[in-house]
Design a protein around this motif. Structure first.
Motif, PDB file in Angstrom:
ATOM      1  N   VAL A 191       0.836  -1.199   0.000  1.00  0.00           N
ATOM      2  CA  VAL A 191       0.000   0.000   0.000  1.00  0.00           C
ATOM      3  C   VAL A 191       0.874   1.254   0.000  1.00  0.00           C
ATOM      4  O   VAL A 191       0.625   2.210  -0.738  1.00  0.00           O
ATOM      5  CB  VAL A 191      -0.957  -0.005   1.214  1.00  0.00           C
ATOM      6  N   SER A 192       1.918   1.234   0.801  1.00  0.00           N
ATOM      7  CA  SER A 192       2.812   2.379   0.872  1.00  0.00           C
ATOM      8  C   SER A 192       3.489   2.643  -0.473  1.00  0.00           C
ATOM      9  O   SER A 192       3.611   3.799  -0.920  1.00  0.00           O
ATOM     10  CB  SER A 192       3.874   2.145   1.944  1.00  0.00           C
ATOM     11  N   ALA A 193       3.892   1.571  -1.144  1.00  0.00           N
ATOM     12  CA  ALA A 193       4.540   1.719  -2.450  1.00  0.00           C
ATOM     13  C   ALA A 193       3.585   2.324  -3.470  1.00  0.00           C
ATOM     14  O   ALA A 193       3.969   3.207  -4.259  1.00  0.00           O
ATOM     15  CB  ALA A 193       5.051   0.366  -2.938  1.00  0.00           C
ATOM     16  N   PHE A 194       2.334   1.864  -3.478  1.00  0.00           N
ATOM     17  CA  PHE A 194       1.351   2.395  -4.412  1.00  0.00           C
ATOM     18  C   PHE A 194       1.013   3.846  -4.075  1.00  0.00           C
ATOM     19  O   PHE A 194       0.803   4.675  -4.966  1.00  0.00           O
ATOM     20  CB  PHE A 194       0.084   1.533  -4.402  1.00  0.00           C
ATOM     21  N   GLN A 195       0.942   4.163  -2.793  1.00  0.00           N
ATOM     22  CA  GLN A 195       0.670   5.546  -2.406  1.00  0.00           C
ATOM     23  C   GLN A 195       1.817   6.467  -2.811  1.00  0.00           C
ATOM     24  O   GLN A 195       1.594   7.615  -3.192  1.00  0.00           O
ATOM     25  CB  GLN A 195       0.397   5.629  -0.904  1.00  0.00           C
ATOM     26  N   ASP A 196       3.033   5.949  -2.767  1.00  0.00           N
ATOM     27  CA  ASP A 196       4.178   6.739  -3.224  1.00  0.00           C
ATOM     28  C   ASP A 196       4.072   7.050  -4.718  1.00  0.00           C
ATOM     29  O   ASP A 196       4.603   8.062  -5.187  1.00  0.00           O
ATOM     30  CB  ASP A 196       5.490   5.997  -2.952  1.00  0.00           C
ATOM     31  N   LEU A 197       3.383   6.179  -5.447  1.00  0.00           N
ATOM     32  CA  LEU A 197       3.186   6.401  -6.883  1.00  0.00           C
ATOM     33  C   LEU A 197       2.056   7.388  -7.163  1.00  0.00           C
ATOM     34  O   LEU A 197       1.916   7.850  -8.292  1.00  0.00           O
ATOM     35  CB  LEU A 197       2.888   5.075  -7.587  1.00  0.00           C
ATOM     36  N   GLY A 198       1.236   7.680  -6.131  1.00  0.00           N
ATOM     37  CA  GLY A 198       0.161   8.645  -6.302  1.00  0.00           C
ATOM     38  C   GLY A 198      -1.235   8.119  -6.085  1.00  0.00           C
ATOM     39  O   GLY A 198      -2.205   8.879  -6.144  1.00  0.00           O
ATOM     40  N   PHE A 199      -1.389   6.815  -5.826  1.00  0.00           N
ATOM     41  CA  PHE A 199      -2.701   6.267  -5.507  1.00  0.00           C
ATOM     42  C   PHE A 199      -3.035   6.542  -4.036  1.00  0.00           C
ATOM     43  O   PHE A 199      -2.146   6.546  -3.184  1.00  0.00           O
ATOM     44  CB  PHE A 199      -2.739   4.756  -5.750  1.00  0.00           C
ATOM     45  N   LEU A 200      -4.306   6.738  -3.752  1.00  0.00           N
ATOM     46  CA  LEU A 200      -4.738   6.892  -2.364  1.00  0.00           C
ATOM     47  C   LEU A 200      -5.229   5.573  -1.786  1.00  0.00           C
ATOM     48  O   LEU A 200      -5.064   5.314  -0.592  1.00  0.00           O
ATOM     49  CB  LEU A 200      -5.855   7.940  -2.261  1.00  0.00           C
ATOM     50  N   TYR A 201      -5.843   4.752  -2.632  1.00  0.00           N
ATOM     51  CA  TYR A 201      -6.445   3.504  -2.175  1.00  0.00           C
ATOM     52  C   TYR A 201      -5.959   2.350  -3.051  1.00  0.00           C
ATOM     53  O   TYR A 201      -5.756   2.506  -4.245  1.00  0.00           O
ATOM     54  CB  TYR A 201      -7.977   3.585  -2.241  1.00  0.00           C
ATOM     55  N   VAL A 202      -5.819   1.169  -2.422  1.00  0.00           N
ATOM     56  CA  VAL A 202      -5.349  -0.019  -3.119  1.00  0.00           C
ATOM     57  C   VAL A 202      -6.297  -1.164  -2.817  1.00  0.00           C
ATOM     58  O   VAL A 202      -6.531  -1.484  -1.645  1.00  0.00           O
ATOM     59  CB  VAL A 202      -3.918  -0.394  -2.698  1.00  0.00           C
ATOM     60  N   THR A 203      -6.844  -1.794  -3.854  1.00  0.00           N
ATOM     61  CA  THR A 203      -7.791  -2.886  -3.664  1.00  0.00           C
ATOM     62  C   THR A 203      -7.358  -4.098  -4.481  1.00  0.00           C
ATOM     63  O   THR A 203      -6.536  -4.003  -5.378  1.00  0.00           O
ATOM     64  CB  THR A 203      -9.213  -2.473  -4.096  1.00  0.00           C
ATOM     65  N   LEU A 204      -7.960  -5.252  -4.155  1.00  0.00           N
ATOM     66  CA  LEU A 204      -7.698  -6.491  -4.873  1.00  0.00           C
ATOM     67  C   LEU A 204      -9.006  -6.994  -5.469  1.00  0.00           C
ATOM     68  O   LEU A 204     -10.006  -7.134  -4.759  1.00  0.00           O
ATOM     69  CB  LEU A 204      -7.120  -7.538  -3.920  1.00  0.00           C
ATOM     70  N   ASP A 205      -9.020  -7.266  -6.757  1.00  0.00           N
ATOM     71  CA  ASP A 205     -10.197  -7.783  -7.445  1.00  0.00           C
ATOM     72  C   ASP A 205     -10.319  -9.274  -7.133  1.00  0.00           C
ATOM     73  O   ASP A 205      -9.476 -10.073  -7.534  1.00  0.00           O
ATOM     74  CB  ASP A 205     -10.039  -7.559  -8.947  1.00  0.00           C
ATOM     75  N   LEU A 206     -11.377  -9.658  -6.416  1.00  0.00           N
ATOM     76  CA  LEU A 206     -11.527 -11.046  -5.972  1.00  0.00           C
ATOM     77  C   LEU A 206     -11.939 -11.984  -7.106  1.00  0.00           C
ATOM     78  O   LEU A 206     -11.806 -13.200  -6.974  1.00  0.00           O
ATOM     79  CB  LEU A 206     -12.548 -11.118  -4.832  1.00  0.00           C
ATOM     80  N   GLU A 207     -12.439 -11.450  -8.199  1.00  0.00           N
ATOM     81  CA  GLU A 207     -12.769 -12.295  -9.352  1.00  0.00           C
ATOM     82  C   GLU A 207     -11.509 -12.724 -10.090  1.00  0.00           C
ATOM     83  O   GLU A 207     -11.439 -13.804 -10.649  1.00  0.00           O
ATOM     84  CB  GLU A 207     -13.695 -11.545 -10.304  1.00  0.00           C
ATOM     85  N   GLY A 208     -10.516 -11.855 -10.088  1.00  0.00           N
ATOM     86  CA  GLY A 208      -9.284 -12.151 -10.797  1.00  0.00           C
ATOM     87  C   GLY A 208      -9.278 -11.604 -12.208  1.00  0.00           C
ATOM     88  O   GLY A 208     -10.288 -11.114 -12.726  1.00  0.00           O
ATOM     89  N   TYR A 209      -8.131 -11.703 -12.825  1.00  0.00           N
ATOM     90  CA  TYR A 209      -7.938 -11.140 -14.160  1.00  0.00           C
ATOM     91  C   TYR A 209      -8.414 -12.083 -15.250  1.00  0.00           C
ATOM     92  O   TYR A 209      -8.193 -13.282 -15.196  1.00  0.00           O
ATOM     93  CB  TYR A 209      -6.444 -10.857 -14.383  1.00  0.00           C
ATOM     94  N   HIS A 210      -9.074 -11.512 -16.244  1.00  0.00           N
ATOM     95  CA  HIS A 210      -9.253 -12.203 -17.519  1.00  0.00           C
ATOM     96  C   HIS A 210      -9.465 -11.149 -18.591  1.00  0.00           C
ATOM     97  O   HIS A 210      -9.990 -10.059 -18.347  1.00  0.00           O
ATOM     98  CB  HIS A 210     -10.398 -13.218 -17.500  1.00  0.00           C
TER      99      HIS A 210
END
Length: 274
Positions: free
Chosen positions: A239-258
């Motif tokens: 989360v800290s790494a993503f916030q350093d990039l400029g995001f405020l919130y970080v989530t995980l998609d439980l369905e997954g990628y397709h």
């Protein structure tokens, strides 16, 4: 069956005599470049469009792969980020991207004496909403894999048979595909989401996307990776790494990628827009 398709591809390129390949460095266009070079030698040219929607790491991969194949390789600059029809990110955004690409490649091909511009569109791509394919076809580009009926799975199988070490390389469409339709695309946003994906790949995660919506990052992993990700990742550090990039919130998609998930919101009326 696959050997027959391979023979059709070699005959197709032999009939072309000279061809310029729209070469992204993905597994599809790299296979096309490989076959074209094996048939035509230096009468085949691979050209990669350099733009903010292509990660520098992907560009370097494209260079390395072209060198391994042996095909002549050049870069061109494309200017889609100065087209408001593209940066507004409508459902047919890819139409304007591929229009810019092929409006750049076609004059180059004619100037250099290449009668054909070919791309890496495969047979499976024809079954999804891909307005970029229309833009390429309008400008006379050909898609040998689709013409012969080669599917994505067959692209990987054939690449492996030909000894290409990147035959199982994950798909990596342009970074603009990480944003919901209607959200404006900027260079800063492209860089932010690109750096987030590079961060995760360096940790060993593959076949992923970081979707961006406003200030929120949504991580998509293949379904079989989700449990391991939750159990093994240092989430506060992530989360800290993503916030350093400029995001405020970080989530995980439980369905997954397709592939193609973004197009769920596209209706038939939208698909008619050009």
């Amino acid at each position: 069956m696959l050997n027959n398709k391979f023979e059709q591809l070699t005959r197709l390129f032999a009939q072309m005599d000279r061809a310029l390949i729209a070469y992204s460095g993905g597994v599809d266009s790299t296979l096309v470049a490989k076959i074209a070079y094996d048939v035509l030698g230096d009468r085949a040219l691979a050209v990669t469009a350099e733009s903010p929607s292509l990660l520098p790491e992907e560009l370097e991969d494209a260079r390395i792969q072209a060198a391994v194949i042996g095909i002549p390789h050049e870069l061109v600059q494309t200017d889609e980020m100065n087209n408001p029809n593209y940066t507004a990110n409508p459902v047919n955004r890819c139409y304007f991207c591929k229009s810019e690409l092929h409006d750049t490649l076609k004059p180059l091909a004619l100037q250099r004496g290449y009668p054909y511009v070919v791309d890496g569109v495969n047979a499976d791509d024809l079954g999804d909403y891909r307005p970029g394919i229309q833009a390429a076809q309008e400008r006379g580009a050909r898609s040998p894999l689709a013409e012969v009926g080669v599917t994505k799975a067959e692209v990987r199988q054939l690449s492996q048979q030909l000894g290409l070490p990147w035959w199982d390389k994950p798909a990596q469409p342009c970074l603009s595909s990480r944003f919901p339709y209607g959200e404006e695309i900027t260079i800063a946003k492209l860089q932010r989401v690109g750096r987030a994906e590079v961060y995760l790949r360096k940790l060993g995660w593959k076949n992923l996307r970081v979707r961006s919506q406003g200030d929120t990052a949504r991580i998509e992993l293949s379904p079989e990776q989700i449990k391991q990700f939750v159990l093994t990742m240092d989430l506060p550090t992530l989360v800290s790494a993503f916030q350093d990039l400029g995001f405020l919130y970080v989530t995980l998609d439980l369905e997954g990628y397709h592939s193609g998930k973004l197009n769920r919101v596209v209706n038939q009326d939208d698909k008619a827009i050009v």
